[in-house]
Scaffold this motif. Structure first.
Motif, mmCIF file in Angstrom:
data_model
loop_
_atom_site.group_PDB
_atom_site.id
_atom_site.type_symbol
_atom_site.label_atom_id
_atom_site.label_comp_id
_atom_site.label_asym_id
_atom_site.label_seq_id
_atom_site.Cartn_x
_atom_site.Cartn_y
_atom_site.Cartn_z
ATOM 1 N N THR A 47 -13.050 -7.250 5.041
ATOM 2 C CA THR A 47 -13.730 -5.967 5.260
ATOM 3 C C THR A 47 -13.888 -5.608 6.736
ATOM 4 O OG1 THR A 47 -15.866 -7.119 5.078
ATOM 5 C CG2 THR A 47 -14.990 -6.075 3.083
ATOM 6 N N SER A 48 -13.560 -6.538 7.636
ATOM 7 C CA SER A 48 -13.652 -6.245 9.071
ATOM 8 C C SER A 48 -12.346 -5.729 9.646
ATOM 9 C CB SER A 48 -14.079 -7.501 9.856
ATOM 10 O OG SER A 48 -15.373 -7.924 9.489
ATOM 11 N N LEU A 49 -11.320 -5.595 8.816
ATOM 12 C CA LEU A 49 -10.003 -5.202 9.315
ATOM 13 C C LEU A 49 -10.023 -3.826 9.970
ATOM 14 C CD1 LEU A 49 -7.267 -6.253 6.718
ATOM 15 C CD2 LEU A 49 -7.699 -7.180 8.991
ATOM 16 N N ARG A 50 -9.318 -3.756 11.105
ATOM 17 C CA ARG A 50 -9.075 -2.482 11.775
ATOM 18 C C ARG A 50 -7.595 -2.100 11.710
ATOM 19 N NH1 ARG A 50 -13.489 -2.626 10.874
ATOM 20 N NH2 ARG A 50 -15.320 -2.482 12.219
ATOM 21 N N THR A 51 -6.711 -3.118 11.595
ATOM 22 C CA THR A 51 -5.268 -2.882 11.517
ATOM 23 C C THR A 51 -4.678 -3.722 10.396
ATOM 24 O OG1 THR A 51 -5.082 -2.422 13.895
ATOM 25 C CG2 THR A 51 -3.062 -3.055 12.738
ATOM 26 N N LEU A 52 -3.876 -3.083 9.535
ATOM 27 C CA LEU A 52 -3.224 -3.783 8.429
ATOM 28 C C LEU A 52 -1.767 -3.345 8.365
ATOM 29 C CD1 LEU A 52 -3.213 -5.533 5.853
ATOM 30 C CD2 LEU A 52 -3.953 -3.494 4.587
ATOM 31 N N ALA A 53 -0.843 -4.325 8.380
ATOM 32 C CA ALA A 53 0.588 -4.047 8.264
ATOM 33 C C ALA A 53 1.127 -4.732 7.018
ATOM 34 C CB ALA A 53 1.323 -4.546 9.507
ATOM 35 N N LEU A 54 1.733 -3.938 6.143
ATOM 36 C CA LEU A 54 2.350 -4.436 4.916
ATOM 37 C C LEU A 54 3.847 -4.136 4.915
ATOM 38 C CD1 LEU A 54 -0.393 -3.149 2.442
ATOM 39 C CD2 LEU A 54 -0.043 -5.518 3.152
ATOM 40 N N ASP A 55 4.446 -4.081 6.086
ATOM 41 C CA ASP A 55 5.830 -3.644 6.242
ATOM 42 C C ASP A 55 6.813 -4.481 5.426
ATOM 43 O OD1 ASP A 55 4.560 -2.097 8.089
ATOM 44 O OD2 ASP A 55 5.452 -3.046 9.845
ATOM 45 N N ARG A 56 7.857 -3.795 4.971
ATOM 46 C CA ARG A 56 8.984 -4.440 4.287
ATOM 47 C C ARG A 56 8.527 -5.334 3.136
ATOM 48 N NH1 ARG A 56 9.382 -4.683 9.488
ATOM 49 N NH2 ARG A 56 8.670 -6.842 9.525
ATOM 50 N N GLY A 57 7.528 -4.875 2.425
ATOM 51 C CA GLY A 57 7.014 -5.630 1.291
ATOM 52 C C GLY A 57 7.684 -5.216 -0.006
ATOM 53 N N THR A 58 7.065 -5.580 -1.099
ATOM 54 C CA THR A 58 7.632 -5.283 -2.421
ATOM 55 C C THR A 58 6.610 -4.524 -3.267
ATOM 56 O OG1 THR A 58 6.901 -7.455 -3.212
ATOM 57 C CG2 THR A 58 9.158 -7.280 -2.393
ATOM 58 N N LEU A 59 5.902 -3.601 -2.662
ATOM 59 C CA LEU A 59 4.866 -2.849 -3.373
ATOM 60 C C LEU A 59 5.474 -1.658 -4.108
ATOM 61 C CD1 LEU A 59 2.170 -2.753 -0.540
ATOM 62 C CD2 LEU A 59 2.375 -4.422 -2.382
ATOM 63 N N GLN A 60 4.868 -1.288 -5.207
ATOM 64 C CA GLN A 60 5.268 -0.086 -5.927
ATOM 65 C C GLN A 60 4.144 0.937 -5.968
ATOM 66 O OE1 GLN A 60 6.735 -1.397 -9.738
ATOM 67 N NE2 GLN A 60 8.697 -2.022 -8.867
ATOM 68 N N ALA A 61 3.044 0.586 -5.320
ATOM 69 C CA ALA A 61 1.911 1.511 -5.220
ATOM 70 C C ALA A 61 1.066 1.088 -4.024
ATOM 71 C CB ALA A 61 1.068 1.490 -6.496
ATOM 72 N N VAL A 62 0.323 2.025 -3.486
ATOM 73 C CA VAL A 62 -0.620 1.702 -2.418
ATOM 74 C C VAL A 62 -1.753 0.875 -3.025
ATOM 75 C CG1 VAL A 62 -2.201 2.661 -0.700
ATOM 76 C CG2 VAL A 62 -0.057 3.838 -1.224
ATOM 77 N N PRO A 63 -2.087 -0.274 -2.443
ATOM 78 C CA PRO A 63 -3.116 -1.140 -3.040
ATOM 79 C C PRO A 63 -4.442 -0.414 -3.249
ATOM 80 C CG PRO A 63 -1.943 -2.308 -1.305
ATOM 81 C CD PRO A 63 -1.494 -0.889 -1.235
ATOM 82 N N ARG A 64 -4.998 -0.538 -4.429
ATOM 83 C CA ARG A 64 -6.261 0.139 -4.754
ATOM 84 C C ARG A 64 -7.411 -0.368 -3.892
ATOM 85 N NH1 ARG A 64 -4.444 -1.725 -9.492
ATOM 86 N NH2 ARG A 64 -6.203 -3.198 -9.625
#
Length: 450
Positions: A237-254
């Protein structure tokens, strides 16, 4: 009568000489200065402030290169006691015949000896090695180490990270192998605020989920298990920057909704355009502090409604994602926009009118070799684009991002376009940026008021 001054370089005390040596290029410091005189050679043969920072790079070309690496580590050992910043980069030459070359156990043992000698002074460590790092076998306590960056064929973490109580930043890269692994029961320092694991494991280990102070998390390239990202995010919950590049997602995480302080989100090539659940972008409305977003490479074609409603965005990367830049509240406060040149050329007046606060525009020339003649002629003329850029009230710089293979084909046309742009608005900063050097944070610290 004025007596001549007898002060000279040779009359300086040792600590001042060593501080002066530290300002000299590493190669000259190691090979040239010791030849000046016996005193210099003696001072440079042991640990001192002269060796507070060491950066060494080697391209391995067979076994002679491995021998050079071992020789360097042997040379460094007696000089390591005052090391504050150490960088060792050993790169294999890009040839299939050399892919099997790795550092032997002898070289890894020599590296451990150097780290033991530097353990009470080292604050910053970067290692890029053609080998697998079995860090569980490195019982080296480094009480002052704050930053560690490791890139290797494989990384197996154990007690190594536990022995760094002041560690704040950890970067683990295994671009040619399996994701970094953590031994059962492994713990990592709780004070870590920046963590990079690329590629990320399919499910984040328990020791990582305990890092409650994380402000920066890069878990790109992960082949995630279903629900793995959503399970992990509420822990950070303290995150200011999150990178999920080149992943295998099919939706934006809820569970992005739990990161109410998130300011930077990168989804570069993280979503499969054919399978994307566009409605999942609605969760972005919970991110009231979000100022930087990348949806590049996601082949969305249109701006998702969840993005279009964002009013806090100041940086937006869309290259390889859109066919058009639709109007919406998200446009009004943009300071930096990266966009495919085809999208801009279709509606330059409309796009630049909808972004009145834009300071920096990045025009991406991706896939230029495959243009048809009509599109190629557009780049040649570009009169409407030039007129719109010249008339924009706030624009300060234009960067043309050129990817591999594009420059040779378009160099004449591109140069003509840039010259015309410079002439129509002389105060505009115009430059070409190679795609390999273009990152999400391109606008930060580069004259863009975020």
């Amino acid at each position: 009568m004025v007596r001549p001054c007898k002060a000279s370089l040779w009359s300086l005390p040792e600590h001042l000489l060593c501080e002066a040596f530290a300002l000299v290029d590493f190669q000259d410091r190691a090979t040239t200065l010791p030849l000046v005189c016996k005193r210099f050679a003696e001072l440079l043969s042991t640990g001192s402030a002269a060796w507070a920072e060491v950066a060494w790079t080697l391209q391995v070309q067979g076994h002679p290169g491995v021998a050079r690496c071992c020789g360097f580590l042997t040379w460094l050992r007696p000089r390591a006691s005052h090391l504050h910043k150490l960088t060792i980069v050993v790169e294999r030459v890009a040839a299939a015949a050399l892919n099997a070359i790795v550092l032997p156990d002898m070289a890894m043992a020599a590296l451990q000896v150097v780290l033991v000698a530097a353990r009470y002074s080292l604050e910053w460590l970067k290692l890029v090695l053609p080998s697998t790092l079995h860090l569980g076998t490195w019982p080296v306590e480094m009480p002052h180490l704050q930053t560690v960056s490791l890139a290797a064929l494989g990384i197996q973490c154990g007690r190594f990270l536990q022995a760094m109580p002041r560690l704040q930043q950890a970067e683990l890269y295994t671009p040619e192998g399996w994701p970094p692994t953590f031994a059962t029961g492994c713990e990592v320092p709780s004070g870590i605020t920046r963590l990079v694991m690329v590629p990320a494991p399919s499910r984040l280990p328990e020791c990582v989920l305990k890092l409650r102070q994380l402000a920066y998390l890069d878990i790109g390239g992960g082949d995630f298990e279903p629900g793995a990202v959503d399970d992990a995010l509420p822990h950070f919950t303290s995150l200011r920057t999150l990178a999920l590049d080149r992943g295998t997602l099919q939706a934006v995480p809820r569970q992005l909704s739990a990161l109410t302080g998130l300011q930077v989100l990168s989804l570069h090539q993280a979503l499969d355009g054919a399978e994307i659940d566009r409605s999942s972008f609605a969760v972005l409305s919970c991110l009231t502090a979000l100022s930087t977003l990348s949806i590049s490479g996601c082949a969305l074609h249109e701006v998702p409604l969840g993005v279009a409603q964002l009013t806090t965005l100041k940086v937006l990367h869309t290259e390889g994602a859109l066919r058009s830049l639709d109007p919406g509240p998200y446009c009004s406060n943009l300071r930096l926009l990266s966009i495919d040149w085809q999208v801009l050329f279709r509606d330059p007046g409309g796009i630049l009118t909808r972004t009145p606060s834009l300071r920096r525009l990045c025009i991406c020339l991706s896939y230029l070799p495959f243009l048809n003649p009509w599109e190629y002629a557009q780049l040649h003329g570009a009169a409407e684009v030039l007129q719109a850029l010249a008339a924009h009230p706030a624009l300060e710089s234009v960067a043309v991002v050129v990817f591999d293979g594009d420059m040779n084909l378009s160099s004449v046309r591109l140069t003509e376009f840039l010259v015309k742009l410079s002439l129509c608005r002389p105060v505009l900063d115009v430059k070409v940026v190679p795609g390999s050097a273009f990152f999400l944070t391109e606008g930060v610290g580069a004259g863009v008021d975020l």
